[in-house]
Design an enzyme around this catalytic site. Structure first.
Site, PDB file in Angstrom:
ATOM      1  N   GLU A 235       5.309 -11.873  -5.223  1.00 52.72           N
ATOM      2  CA  GLU A 235       4.456 -11.638  -6.556  1.00 52.72           C
ATOM      3  C   GLU A 235       5.029 -11.062  -7.734  1.00 52.72           C
ATOM      4  O   GLU A 235       4.761 -11.729  -8.876  1.00 52.72           O
ATOM      5  CB  GLU A 235       3.048 -11.398  -6.205  1.00 52.72           C
TER       6      GLU A 235
ATOM      7  N   GLY B 186       1.005  -1.107   0.145  1.00 52.01           N
ATOM      8  CA  GLY B 186       0.124  -0.042  -0.034  1.00 52.01           C
ATOM      9  C   GLY B 186       0.877   1.192   0.050  1.00 52.01           C
ATOM     10  O   GLY B 186       2.254   1.265   0.090  1.00 52.01           O
TER      11      GLY B 186
ATOM     12  N   HIS C 179       8.234  -7.268  -3.345  1.00 52.98           N
ATOM     13  CA  HIS C 179       7.233  -8.044  -3.771  1.00 52.98           C
ATOM     14  C   HIS C 179       7.664  -9.290  -4.225  1.00 52.98           C
ATOM     15  O   HIS C 179       7.850  -9.662  -5.384  1.00 52.98           O
ATOM     16  CB  HIS C 179       6.542  -6.973  -4.683  1.00 52.98           C
TER      17      HIS C 179
ATOM     18  N   CYS D  79       5.656  -5.246   2.003  1.00 55.57           N
ATOM     19  CA  CYS D  79       5.979  -3.918   1.708  1.00 55.57           C
ATOM     20  C   CYS D  79       5.182  -3.119   2.728  1.00 55.57           C
ATOM     21  O   CYS D  79       5.967  -3.112   3.722  1.00 55.57           O
ATOM     22  CB  CYS D  79       5.288  -3.742   0.224  1.00 55.57           C
ATOM     23  N   LEU D  80       4.070  -2.360   2.623  1.00 58.98           N
ATOM     24  CA  LEU D  80       3.594  -1.547   3.510  1.00 58.98           C
ATOM     25  C   LEU D  80       3.288  -2.616   4.656  1.00 58.98           C
ATOM     26  O   LEU D  80       3.226  -2.232   6.137  1.00 58.98           O
ATOM     27  CB  LEU D  80       2.196  -0.882   3.106  1.00 58.98           C
TER      28      LEU D  80
END
Length: 358
Positions: A337, A223, A335, A251-252
């Site tokens: 993904e 995010g 990330h 991440c966030l």
């Protein structure tokens, strides 16, 4: 695209870059950042983590394979504006459904092309990210304009990119709550491919609401923005983590989990954004190339006793991952993904699945 439609990018330090408009008309003030991916401009445009930012693409030619909705990471762009060196007016790809210029115009996203993005990126690397404005005409009093621009508090907002209500995705034996702080579709897809049924919960959900779903695991999504601005979310993440449900943060989500355990964060000079960010796994010194998009990092020297760094960034040695010793939880800054990026770390989803099995 009208090549005669001139506009200017003004930085808070007084530098001015002339370019030509594409996409939607309008003027904007926002934080200016750059991303280094050679491909994946569609994923960049639709990544909710870029909410509220003017994004500079360092790769010089953008739009050459057109607009491909199947590659979107969310339903629409969330960034404030898009700055490129050259935009392709005649894309060529069998999957393309149109030109980038038309798409940005339809979505209301301001574009600026013909900009010296090499020099602009050098400026951001040397001076750090800064506020910027895209305007039709230069102000009469440039000094007053840039002083006011620098003083503005321009930030991103999780609550503008999260879902409005819970919903479910996929079918499978394992049930995962995907706590949505601006999630990328590829993240949900990675879990569904591994046999997970998902309940996607809004960012403002309480720990009680999340746990009431009786999940086998909780994934904290990516995010936008500064994690310290989301104190209530941090509190609720901490309450959920304390219940011992397997948890993974990305991440966030990585930052929110760390802050909930008492860690601190720092704003990076120009962040890590792109599909070529190198990280090292500390357990065996193995190197990975990763996709990243963040402007803040967790400070290793603020980690609590129950937290152990697991990955580090090779370029600046900042924290890229944490494993928790007193609960079934881990998180990474990058990330795994990574659509339109390296798949080096997709095994982390398997690690999360195994954590739920155990």
């Amino acid at each position: 695209m009208n090549p005669m439609s001139q506009a200017y990018l003004i930085l808070e330090n007084g530098q001015v870059y002339q370019g030509h408009r594409f996409g939607a008309p309008g003027q904007i003030q926002a934080e200016l950042v750059f991303t280094t991916g050679m491909v994946g401009y569609l994923e960049t445009l639709t990544d909710p983590s870029y909410h509220g930012e003017i994004v500079v693409q360092t790769f010089p030619l953008i739009g050459n394979y057109g607009v491909i909705p199947q590659d979107f990471e969310s339903d629409r762009p969330r960034l404030s504006a898009y700055v490129v060196r050259q935009v392709c007016a005649a894309p060529s790809n069998f999957r393309s459904e149109g030109a980038l210029d038309d798409y940005l115009r339809q979505q209301g996203v301001i574009g600026l092309c013909g900009v010296d993005t090499r020099q602009l990126t050098r400026t951001l690397r040397e001076s750090g990210v800064m506020n910027a404005a895209i305007v039709d005409q230069l102000p009469d009093d440039m000094e007053a304009f840039t002083q006011a621009l620098a003083a503005r508090s321009l930030s991103s907002d999780v609550y503008q990119v999260t879902c409005s209500h819970p919903y479910t995705l996929g079918e499978g034996r394992r049930h995962v709550v995907l706590w949505d702080f601006g999630l990328k579709r590829a993240m949900a897809q990675a879990l569904m491919e591994r046999g997970c049924r998902l309940t996607v919960m809004p960012a403002g959900s309480t720990a009680e609401e999340v746990l009431r779903c009786h999940p086998d695991g909780i994934l904290l999504s990516n995010g936008p923005g500064d994690p310290v601005n989301y104190r209530e979310i941090v509190s609720q993440v901490g309450l959920a983590a304390a219940k011992g449900v397997p948890m993974m943060g990305i991440c966030l989500g990585h930052q929110l989990l760390a802050l909930s355990q008492g860690a601190g964060r720092v704003k990076l000079k120009y962040g890590h954004r792109g599909a070529n960010q190198p990280v090292r796994r500390l357990s065996d010194k193995k190197l990975f190339v990763t996709c990243q998009n963040h402007g803040y990092a967790i400070l290793n020297d603020t980690l609590p006793d129950n937290a152990k760094p697991s990955y580090e960034n090779i370029n600046d040695l900042t924290n890229e991952g944490i494993e928790y010793q007193d609960k079934p939880a881990f998180s990474v800054q990058f990330h795994p993904e990574a659509c339109a990026g390296p798949q080096d770390t997709a095994f982390l989803f398997d690690q999360f699945i195994q954590m739920m099995e155990d």
